[in-house]
Design an enzyme around this catalytic site. Sequence first.
Site, PDB file in Angstrom:
ATOM      1  CB  SER A  88      -0.896   0.062   1.241  1.00 60.66           C
ATOM      2  OG  SER A  88      -1.800  -0.998   1.252  1.00 60.66           O
ATOM      3  CB  THR A 190      -1.997   3.880   4.338  1.00 58.21           C
ATOM      4  OG1 THR A 190      -2.399   3.667   2.999  1.00 58.21           O
ATOM      5  CG2 THR A 190      -1.643   5.344   4.530  1.00 58.21           C
ATOM      6  CB  THR A 208      -0.795   5.915   1.107  1.00 57.16           C
ATOM      7  OG1 THR A 208      -1.529   4.752   0.742  1.00 57.16           O
ATOM      8  CG2 THR A 208      -1.455   7.130   0.472  1.00 57.16           C
ATOM      9  NE  ARG A 218      -8.813   7.799  -3.802  1.00 55.78           N
ATOM     10  CZ  ARG A 218      -8.268   7.435  -2.645  1.00 55.78           C
ATOM     11  NH1 ARG A 218      -6.957   7.268  -2.566  1.00 55.78           N
ATOM     12  NH2 ARG A 218      -9.001   7.237  -1.589  1.00 55.78           N
ATOM     13  CB  VAL A 219      -5.587  13.135  -4.738  1.00 52.02           C
ATOM     14  CG1 VAL A 219      -4.909  13.553  -3.435  1.00 52.02           C
ATOM     15  CG2 VAL A 219      -4.653  13.396  -5.926  1.00 52.02           C
ATOM     16  CB  THR A 241      -5.021   4.061   7.849  1.00 55.09           C
ATOM     17  OG1 THR A 241      -4.877   3.085   6.807  1.00 55.09           O
ATOM     18  CG2 THR A 241      -5.561   3.371   9.084  1.00 55.09           C
ATOM     19  N   GLY A 242      -7.356   4.001   5.802  1.00 52.75           N
ATOM     20  CA  GLY A 242      -8.621   3.429   5.351  1.00 52.75           C
ATOM     21  C   GLY A 242      -9.197   4.210   4.194  1.00 52.75           C
TER      22      GLY A 242
END
Length: 328
Positions: A88, A190, A208, A218-219, A241-242
């Site tokens: 990741s 991450t 990450t 995508r950010v 995170t997630g």
Amino acid sequence: MKQTRRTFLSKSSLGIIGSSLLGVPTACALDTMTTENKESDFTPTVISTWANHKANNAAWKIIEQGGTALDAVEAGAKVPEADVQDRSVGYGGRPDREGLVTLDACIMDEEGNAGSVCFLQGIKHPISVARLVMEKTPHVILAGKGAQQFALENGFEVENLLTEKSLQEWEEWKKTSKYKPVINIERHDTIGMLALDQKGNLSGACTTSGLAYKMHGRVGDSPIIGAGMFVDNEVGAAAATGMGELVLKSLGSFLVVEFMRQGMSPTDACKAAVMRIVNKQKDYKEFQVGYIAINKKGEYGGYAIQSGFQYVINQDKDSVEQKAVSFL
Ligand code: SD4
């Protein structure tokens, strides 16, 4: 390693006599006579998301030797960035749906300085580029080609970060996915890392490769100051995170720090930020979001939507794994 910092300013009667003998006007002497007895205890600490033991231990080494929290979090974040096993982050990270590894990272110091890169390609250590954005430019965020150009100007090299394993998995994904970004397809790794150094200063870092097979361009939350990570040296620091979109929409790490400012413990502050998502997002059960936090004393905690979120902590030599409390 418990530190005790004492500021003890007390004026003895000898001091008063001394002042008057020296001819200091009484009002002035009284002003400086206030007795102040400030004491604050804190425990130097490094905390990071998931089972990032190697990273935490690398950061801890720096703290233990009296280094700064900023140097510690950069050194810590670089460990998974260079680790091919970490799928990741950085090298070895899973690509977007076009098969390109794109990287997001941010860093923040005790003075509130911040630097970030997003949608950066081909650079192994985005966290170090983020630090240079903070230290060498008048900006906070550099994106895409501009971020890469800045990295190259500062001695970084373009490398291929897509490993054979990631490439093969992506080829498989393409066969069945209908090109749809799938949420929570990967195990999250991450790294968000927070450190409190021996001087009592806080810094944080987050790095990450983002969600696997995300749309090109995508950010996520990780490079956004206040979303993926936030530091306020008066209060504490937090990292996320997630599912980045949920963290972005609630500016999660900033929120955690603000809850701590209101007096909440790190765990309660993380829980309140998770509950903000749970209360607003009907389909929250589909997603994972986890927060970690630390305050000025070195008290720490974490909370997540789903069970299974863990973090690692160093307050002594070796990192220890903690299970975060969760809502579901
Ligand atoms: C993102 N928050 O890009 C990141 C993903 C993540 O562990 O944390 N993965 O949305």
